[in-house]
Design a protein around this motif. Structure first.
Motif, PDB file in Angstrom:
ATOM      1  N   SER A  55       7.170   2.113   3.104  1.00  0.00           N
ATOM      2  CA  SER A  55       6.558   0.800   2.872  1.00  0.00           C
ATOM      3  C   SER A  55       7.129   0.178   1.607  1.00  0.00           C
ATOM      4  N   HIS A  56       7.742  -0.992   1.742  1.00  0.00           N
ATOM      5  CA  HIS A  56       8.347  -1.691   0.615  1.00  0.00           C
ATOM      6  C   HIS A  56       7.271  -2.360  -0.241  1.00  0.00           C
ATOM      7  N   ARG A  57       7.257  -2.013  -1.529  1.00  0.00           N
ATOM      8  CA  ARG A  57       6.268  -2.543  -2.485  1.00  0.00           C
ATOM      9  C   ARG A  57       4.832  -2.264  -2.065  1.00  0.00           C
ATOM     10  N   GLY A  58       4.650  -1.267  -1.170  1.00  0.00           N
ATOM     11  CA  GLY A  58       3.301  -0.853  -0.798  1.00  0.00           C
ATOM     12  C   GLY A  58       2.559  -1.814   0.085  1.00  0.00           C
ATOM     13  N   VAL A  59       3.261  -2.636   0.862  1.00  0.00           N
ATOM     14  CA  VAL A  59       2.566  -3.577   1.742  1.00  0.00           C
ATOM     15  C   VAL A  59       3.036  -3.382   3.178  1.00  0.00           C
ATOM     16  N   ASP A  60       2.267  -3.923   4.115  1.00  0.00           N
ATOM     17  CA  ASP A  60       2.616  -3.925   5.526  1.00  0.00           C
ATOM     18  C   ASP A  60       2.148  -5.228   6.140  1.00  0.00           C
ATOM     19  N   HIS A  61       3.082  -5.957   6.709  1.00  0.00           N
ATOM     20  CA  HIS A  61       2.785  -7.198   7.425  1.00  0.00           C
ATOM     21  C   HIS A  61       2.002  -8.181   6.549  1.00  0.00           C
ATOM     22  N   ALA A  62       2.468  -8.348   5.312  1.00  0.00           N
ATOM     23  CA  ALA A  62       1.921  -9.341   4.382  1.00  0.00           C
ATOM     24  C   ALA A  62       0.429  -9.175   4.133  1.00  0.00           C
ATOM     25  N   TRP A  63      -0.060  -7.904   4.178  1.00  0.00           N
ATOM     26  CA  TRP A  63      -1.471  -7.706   3.844  1.00  0.00           C
ATOM     27  C   TRP A  63      -1.561  -7.265   2.400  1.00  0.00           C
ATOM     28  N   GLY A  64      -2.335  -7.974   1.605  1.00  0.00           N
ATOM     29  CA  GLY A  64      -2.574  -7.581   0.230  1.00  0.00           C
ATOM     30  C   GLY A  64      -1.506  -8.091  -0.727  1.00  0.00           C
ATOM     31  N   VAL A  65      -1.686  -7.724  -1.993  1.00  0.00           N
ATOM     32  CA  VAL A  65      -0.763  -8.119  -3.052  1.00  0.00           C
ATOM     33  C   VAL A  65       0.170  -6.939  -3.323  1.00  0.00           C
ATOM     34  N   GLN A  66       1.450  -7.203  -3.335  1.00  0.00           N
ATOM     35  CA  GLN A  66       2.434  -6.147  -3.531  1.00  0.00           C
ATOM     36  C   GLN A  66       2.161  -5.349  -4.805  1.00  0.00           C
ATOM     37  N   ASN A  67       2.466  -4.051  -4.741  1.00  0.00           N
ATOM     38  CA  ASN A  67       2.395  -3.162  -5.898  1.00  0.00           C
ATOM     39  C   ASN A  67       1.003  -3.077  -6.528  1.00  0.00           C
ATOM     40  N   THR A  68      -0.024  -3.158  -5.703  1.00  0.00           N
ATOM     41  CA  THR A  68      -1.405  -3.036  -6.215  1.00  0.00           C
ATOM     42  C   THR A  68      -2.101  -1.868  -5.532  1.00  0.00           C
ATOM     43  N   ILE A  69      -3.174  -1.394  -6.159  1.00  0.00           N
ATOM     44  CA  ILE A  69      -3.905  -0.247  -5.625  1.00  0.00           C
ATOM     45  C   ILE A  69      -4.586  -0.606  -4.303  1.00  0.00           C
ATOM     46  N   ALA A  70      -5.078  -1.838  -4.192  1.00  0.00           N
ATOM     47  CA  ALA A  70      -5.721  -2.263  -2.939  1.00  0.00           C
ATOM     48  C   ALA A  70      -4.723  -2.205  -1.778  1.00  0.00           C
ATOM     49  N   ALA A  71      -3.511  -2.687  -1.996  1.00  0.00           N
ATOM     50  CA  ALA A  71      -2.490  -2.631  -0.945  1.00  0.00           C
ATOM     51  C   ALA A  71      -2.105  -1.185  -0.640  1.00  0.00           C
ATOM     52  N   LEU A  72      -2.039  -0.346  -1.675  1.00  0.00           N
ATOM     53  CA  LEU A  72      -1.729   1.074  -1.472  1.00  0.00           C
ATOM     54  C   LEU A  72      -2.764   1.737  -0.578  1.00  0.00           C
ATOM     55  N   ARG A  73      -4.037   1.486  -0.839  1.00  0.00           N
ATOM     56  CA  ARG A  73      -5.090   2.081  -0.015  1.00  0.00           C
ATOM     57  C   ARG A  73      -4.981   1.631   1.439  1.00  0.00           C
ATOM     58  N   HIS A  74      -4.660   0.356   1.612  1.00  0.00           N
ATOM     59  CA  HIS A  74      -4.558  -0.181   2.982  1.00  0.00           C
ATOM     60  C   HIS A  74      -3.367   0.419   3.717  1.00  0.00           C
ATOM     61  N   VAL A  75      -2.210   0.449   3.088  1.00  0.00           N
ATOM     62  CA  VAL A  75      -1.009   0.897   3.783  1.00  0.00           C
ATOM     63  C   VAL A  75      -1.003   2.409   3.984  1.00  0.00           C
ATOM     64  N   SER A  76      -1.728   3.143   3.149  1.00  0.00           N
ATOM     65  CA  SER A  76      -1.749   4.603   3.306  1.00  0.00           C
ATOM     66  C   SER A  76      -2.393   5.019   4.621  1.00  0.00           C
ATOM     67  N   ARG A  77      -3.212   4.125   5.222  1.00  0.00           N
ATOM     68  CA  ARG A  77      -3.825   4.439   6.524  1.00  0.00           C
ATOM     69  C   ARG A  77      -2.777   4.555   7.622  1.00  0.00           C
ATOM     70  N   GLU A  78      -1.594   3.949   7.380  1.00  0.00           N
ATOM     71  CA  GLU A  78      -0.504   4.029   8.351  1.00  0.00           C
ATOM     72  C   GLU A  78       0.327   5.307   8.169  1.00  0.00           C
ATOM     73  N   HIS A  79       0.030   6.074   7.144  1.00  0.00           N
ATOM     74  CA  HIS A  79       0.700   7.338   6.854  1.00  0.00           C
ATOM     75  C   HIS A  79       2.229   7.196   6.759  1.00  0.00           C
ATOM     76  N   PRO A  80       2.694   6.304   5.896  1.00  0.00           N
ATOM     77  CA  PRO A  80       4.150   6.190   5.712  1.00  0.00           C
ATOM     78  C   PRO A  80       4.706   7.439   5.049  1.00  0.00           C
ATOM     79  N   THR A  81       5.990   7.692   5.256  1.00  0.00           N
ATOM     80  CA  THR A  81       6.647   8.823   4.602  1.00  0.00           C
ATOM     81  C   THR A  81       6.578   8.664   3.096  1.00  0.00           C
ATOM     82  N   TYR A  82       6.867   7.432   2.628  1.00  0.00           N
ATOM     83  CA  TYR A  82       6.736   7.089   1.210  1.00  0.00           C
ATOM     84  C   TYR A  82       6.171   5.680   1.103  1.00  0.00           C
TER      85      TYR A  82
END
Length: 539
Positions: free
Chosen positions: A295-322
């Motif tokens: 996930s680039h800058r911790g976002v997926d499909h323009a959800w959330g603000v890049q490089n923030t903890i809220a976006a990290l929590r959201h994108v981690s549900r997709e279980h990216p490799t990194y």
């Protein structure tokens, strides 16, 4: 206009069908194919060097033949041409070197990538270009345009030194018209190729795998043969625009002592080499390899603000490799999770991280994609990733205002922790890469290349992040020869993702994580169109 077209077509006919010329073109095309075939894997070999030297000599000989034909100079045999090539060998080397430079951007993913992947340079030179890429690219583009304009419009004056019999070079109007025809020929080849890509996409999605594979083989062969024809016609057009109309009355002089069956043999050899290239393309490895989802800058499909903890929590549900994210040093020599060097875009504040402490930065509210949240400090972001059991790909950004020993201090404070969490680090600054690898040998540290233009061995790293615009299989294979993975950034469309997957990339850094997952779950046998499109782009 009709007269212009008739003269051009007649010059093509003379330049190809005059006895001896067809065999020469077959020799050049065959050697070009041999160089490509030998250059599939990085590194040098005796066969590749010999094929490249033979290609250089054959091009010089063919151009000499062509110039004498178009300027009306009788020539009883090829021996005269080779003597002229040898007499003006240094001129020819300069001319072909300039032509090679002009060809580099036109095949950045093909023949030229086979050259660049073998280009060794000092690491500090590579790093200078990466860190100053915008002015370097601007200067390089200006030099390129000046060189192209000078050679293409003033080429006849230099050509005259190599062919003293040239007395009446073409007019500027004729040369400009010739360049336009070359552009139209190239566009026509590209349009046909893209049409075949669409056809393969449709057939691949509906027909049997056997039929799709057969169509792909035929399409690859057609694109390759049409490229050879287009290139020959383009060269003939340029020379015609330089030299004017050939003397038809002298055509028989070029056929004395020539055996008609030699062009047939040459054609068979060229077809055999074309078949070898098609087979190589169909069986090349890596291809459609297992791909890491990043996930680039911790976002997926323009959800959330890049490089923030809220976006990290959201994108981690997709279980990216990194989750790939960025760090900047702050005024108090700590780190904030931020990509841009200035906060104007996200926080409407014309300040840089070096002007504020970490505590001050964490109080700022950032906005993006219709959402708002607090700017994240690195310690808090890392703790959140650890609670989520989410591995990170940390990009450590540098600026001239960074404190002395910043990278070493980062390695000392966070190296063991990142190793324990199975995180990795990469940077555009090779000094950071070298220092981190030296300080923490167990930490996986990669180098980001903004464009692929040098042998990866020049800048050793634990992995490479290649820019997708100039990504080629040669650079991926070069990384694999070093025993390290190659990641691609930042493909976001399905087409680009599929093409990078077809190249065999070990991972893709994307803003569309779910889309990438869906792409890599498709059947590779149905994605032959991506192999064909990569092949087209390689030229």
């Amino acid at each position: 206009m009709r007269g212009f077209g008739r003269r051009l077509v007649r010059s093509w006919r003379v330049g190809i069908l005059t006895p001896g010329m067809l065999l020469g073109w077959e020799m050049v095309a065959g050697l070009f194919a041999l160089v490509r075939w030998c250059g599939q894997r990085p590194g040098w070999s005796v066969g590749l060097v010999l094929a490249a030297v033979a290609l250089i000599v054959a091009i010089a000989g063919q151009f000499t033949q062509l110039a004498r034909l178009f300027t009306g100079t009788p020539m009883p045999d090829w021996q005269t041409s080779w003597l002229l090539v040898w007499r003006y060998k240094w001129h020819w080397l300069v001319v072909e070197f300039c032509v090679a430079i002009l060809a580099l951007p036109l095949g950045s993913w093909g023949l030229s990538s086979r050259i660049l992947v073998r280009l060794p340079l000092a690491a500090n030179w590579v790093n200078f270009v990466s860190l100053h890429r915008r002015p370097v690219v601007l200067v390089a583009a200006l030099i390129y345009l000046l060189l192209a304009g000078y050679l293409l419009l003033w080429g006849p004056r230099h050509f005259q030194r190599l062919t003293p019999q040239l007395k009446r070079p073409g007019t500027m109007g004729q040369m400009a018209g010739g360049l336009l025809i070359c552009g139209l020929l190239t566009f026509g080849w590209w349009a046909i190729g893209e049409g075949l890509v669409r056809l393969n996409a449709v057939v691949g999605s509906k027909a049997s795998p056997q039929l799709a594979r057969l169509l792909l083989v035929a399409s690859l062969a057609g694109v390759l043969i049409l490229f050879a024809v287009t290139s020959i016609l383009g060269v003939l057009t340029v020379v015609w625009s330089w030299c004017g109309q050939p003397e038809l009355s002298l055509m028989p002089a070029f056929g004395e002592g020539h055996r008609r069956w030699w062009p047939i043999i040459g054609g068979v050899v060229c077809l055999g080499l074309a078949g070898a290239i098609v087979q190589q393309t169909m069986t090349q490895r890596p291809q459609f390899a297992t791909t890491a989802l990043i996930s680039h800058r911790g976002v997926d499909h323009a959800w959330g603000v890049q490089n923030t903890i809220a976006a990290l929590r959201h994108v981690s549900r997709e279980h990216p490799t990194y989750v790939e994210m960025d760090l900047h040093e702050t005024k108090d020599h700590r780190w904030v999770v931020l990509h841009d060097e200035n906060l104007q875009a996200l926080a409407a504040r014309n300040v840089t991280p070096h002007q504020l402490t970490l505590r001050q930065l964490e109080r700022l509210t950032v906005h993006e994609n219709g959402q708002s949240t607090q700017l994240a400090g690195w310690p808090a972001y890392l703790r959140a990733a650890e609670r989520l059991n989410q591995p990170l790909m940390v990009e450590l950004k540098t600026t001239p205002k960074d404190s002395a020993g910043m990278a070493k201090r980062f390695a000392q404070q966070y190296g063991p922790r990142l190793i324990r969490d199975h995180d990795v680090v990469h940077s555009l600054d090779y000094r950071v890469v070298a220092q981190l690898r030296c300080r923490e040998p167990q930490l996986k540290v990669g180098y980001i290349l903004p464009f692929n233009w040098v042998a990866p061995q020049s800048v050793p790293a634990d992995f490479y992040s290649f820019q997708q615009i100039s990504a080629s299989q040669q650079f991926i294979v070069a990384a694999h020869q070093m025993g390290v993975p190659a990641y691609i950034w930042t493909p976001d469309s399905r087409a680009k993702m599929t093409r990078m997957w077809a190249l065999g990339a070990d991972g893709q850094i994307t803003n569309e994580l779910r889309r990438l997952r869906a792409v890599t779950q498709q059947s590779p046998q149905r994605q032959g169109w991506a192999v064909l499109q990569n092949f087209i782009y390689s030229y």
